[in-house]
Design a protein around this motif. Structure first.
Motif, PDB file in Angstrom:
ATOM      1  N   ALA A 207       0.814  -1.275  -0.051  1.00 44.52           N
ATOM      2  CA  ALA A 207      -0.061   0.058   0.187  1.00 44.52           C
ATOM      3  C   ALA A 207       0.786   1.055   0.057  1.00 44.52           C
ATOM      4  O   ALA A 207       1.951   1.370   0.677  1.00 44.52           O
ATOM      5  CB  ALA A 207      -0.915  -0.085   1.119  1.00 44.52           C
ATOM      6  N   VAL A 208       0.489   2.302  -0.897  1.00 43.00           N
ATOM      7  CA  VAL A 208       1.054   3.571  -0.964  1.00 43.00           C
ATOM      8  C   VAL A 208       0.329   4.535  -0.098  1.00 43.00           C
ATOM      9  O   VAL A 208      -1.115   4.496  -0.505  1.00 43.00           O
ATOM     10  CB  VAL A 208       1.412   3.889  -2.312  1.00 43.00           C
ATOM     11  N   THR A 209       0.595   5.252   0.579  1.00 40.56           N
ATOM     12  CA  THR A 209      -0.122   6.337   1.457  1.00 40.56           C
ATOM     13  C   THR A 209      -0.561   7.246   0.445  1.00 40.56           C
ATOM     14  O   THR A 209       0.413   7.918  -0.316  1.00 40.56           O
ATOM     15  CB  THR A 209       1.025   7.075   2.289  1.00 40.56           C
ATOM     16  N   PRO A 210      -1.936   7.494   0.557  1.00 37.14           N
ATOM     17  CA  PRO A 210      -2.325   8.542  -0.372  1.00 37.14           C
ATOM     18  C   PRO A 210      -2.010  10.064   0.052  1.00 37.14           C
ATOM     19  O   PRO A 210      -1.396  10.211   1.018  1.00 37.14           O
ATOM     20  CB  PRO A 210      -3.727   8.165  -0.285  1.00 37.14           C
ATOM     21  N   LEU A 211      -2.194  11.081  -0.897  1.00 40.10           N
ATOM     22  CA  LEU A 211      -2.001  12.350  -0.733  1.00 40.10           C
ATOM     23  C   LEU A 211      -2.654  12.662   0.321  1.00 40.10           C
ATOM     24  O   LEU A 211      -4.096  12.694   0.277  1.00 40.10           O
ATOM     25  CB  LEU A 211      -2.054  13.112  -1.896  1.00 40.10           C
ATOM     26  N   THR A 212      -2.279  13.169   1.456  1.00 37.39           N
ATOM     27  CA  THR A 212      -3.133  13.859   2.571  1.00 37.39           C
ATOM     28  C   THR A 212      -3.458  15.143   2.565  1.00 37.39           C
ATOM     29  O   THR A 212      -2.702  15.832   1.880  1.00 37.39           O
ATOM     30  CB  THR A 212      -2.549  13.345   3.825  1.00 37.39           C
ATOM     31  N   ILE A 213      -4.357  15.549   3.228  1.00 36.66           N
ATOM     32  CA  ILE A 213      -4.508  17.225   3.264  1.00 36.66           C
ATOM     33  C   ILE A 213      -3.489  17.669   3.794  1.00 36.66           C
ATOM     34  O   ILE A 213      -2.931  19.142   3.608  1.00 36.66           O
ATOM     35  CB  ILE A 213      -5.732  17.629   4.149  1.00 36.66           C
ATOM     36  N   GLN A 214      -2.364  17.236   4.794  1.00 42.47           N
ATOM     37  CA  GLN A 214      -1.250  17.963   5.310  1.00 42.47           C
ATOM     38  C   GLN A 214      -0.382  17.849   3.990  1.00 42.47           C
ATOM     39  O   GLN A 214       0.385  18.969   4.003  1.00 42.47           O
ATOM     40  CB  GLN A 214      -0.729  16.943   6.508  1.00 42.47           C
ATOM     41  N   ASP A 215      -0.171  16.886   3.153  1.00 41.64           N
ATOM     42  CA  ASP A 215       0.794  16.960   2.169  1.00 41.64           C
ATOM     43  C   ASP A 215       0.200  18.121   1.193  1.00 41.64           C
ATOM     44  O   ASP A 215       1.282  18.965   0.663  1.00 41.64           O
ATOM     45  CB  ASP A 215       0.630  15.553   1.436  1.00 41.64           C
ATOM     46  N   ALA A 216      -1.131  18.269   1.141  1.00 37.87           N
ATOM     47  CA  ALA A 216      -1.553  19.428   0.400  1.00 37.87           C
ATOM     48  C   ALA A 216      -1.057  20.747   0.526  1.00 37.87           C
ATOM     49  O   ALA A 216      -0.589  21.403  -0.113  1.00 37.87           O
ATOM     50  CB  ALA A 216      -2.877  18.998  -0.106  1.00 37.87           C
ATOM     51  N   GLU A 217      -1.535  20.888   1.899  1.00 37.42           N
ATOM     52  CA  GLU A 217      -1.214  22.057   2.340  1.00 37.42           C
ATOM     53  C   GLU A 217       0.459  22.105   2.244  1.00 37.42           C
ATOM     54  O   GLU A 217       0.703  23.545   2.233  1.00 37.42           O
ATOM     55  CB  GLU A 217      -1.486  22.232   3.700  1.00 37.42           C
ATOM     56  N   ALA A 218       1.333  21.342   2.480  1.00 37.48           N
ATOM     57  CA  ALA A 218       2.621  21.537   2.450  1.00 37.48           C
ATOM     58  C   ALA A 218       3.051  21.921   0.844  1.00 37.48           C
ATOM     59  O   ALA A 218       4.021  22.807   0.991  1.00 37.48           O
ATOM     60  CB  ALA A 218       3.524  20.516   3.052  1.00 37.48           C
TER      61      ALA A 218
END
Length: 139
Positions: free
Chosen positions: A5-16
């Motif tokens: 499994a690959v961790t999806p793009l999170t809202i924290q990633d998006a904000e970063a």
């Protein structure tokens, strides 16, 4: 075949991503819009600088969508849509408009496509640099 499994793009990633792109733009004296989409093409984050041209919101979103759908930086696709190019008719072939102007970059994690970022408002080369800097800053 790997089923890791690959961790999806999170809202924290998006904000970063948005923050890193805006910091790169600010350092260059540019006012931009930044769009981040997840792997399904859904909006995760959007930010338009107060003084960014209004159309930059639309262009940043279309650039992100194009980079996501074709899993390639939009800067690498500009030639492909010129007359005689591989994707010459693609911009008008789909219901959702693509935009083949530099500034869209796919986001990968562990070799898998997890989203895309689009930047609009600066010169195309600047937008590409800001989006690339954001992706490179994502840990």
């Amino acid at each position: 075949m790997s089923t890791t499994a690959v961790t999806p793009l999170t809202i924290q990633d998006a904000e970063a991503l948005v923050t890193a792109a805006r910091q790169a733009a600010e350092a260059a004296g540019a006012t931009v819009s930044v769009t981040v989409l997840d792997a399904g093409g859904h909006l995760l984050a959007f930010r338009r600088d107060d003084r960014a041209v209004l159309i930059s919101g639309e262009t940043s979103t279309r650039k992100a969508y194009t980079a996501l759908q074709l899993d390639a930086p939009t800067a690498d696709l500009v030639e492909a849509v010129q007359p005689g190019g591989l994707f010459h008719t693609l911009p008008t072939a789909l219901d959702r408009p693509l935009l083949f102007i530099a500034g869209g970059v796919p986001v990968h994690r562990d070799g898998r496509l997890i989203g895309a970022i689009g930047v609009g408002g600066g010169a195309p080369e600047q937008d590409h640099a800001f989006a690339t800097a954001a992706v490179e800053a994502l840990v």
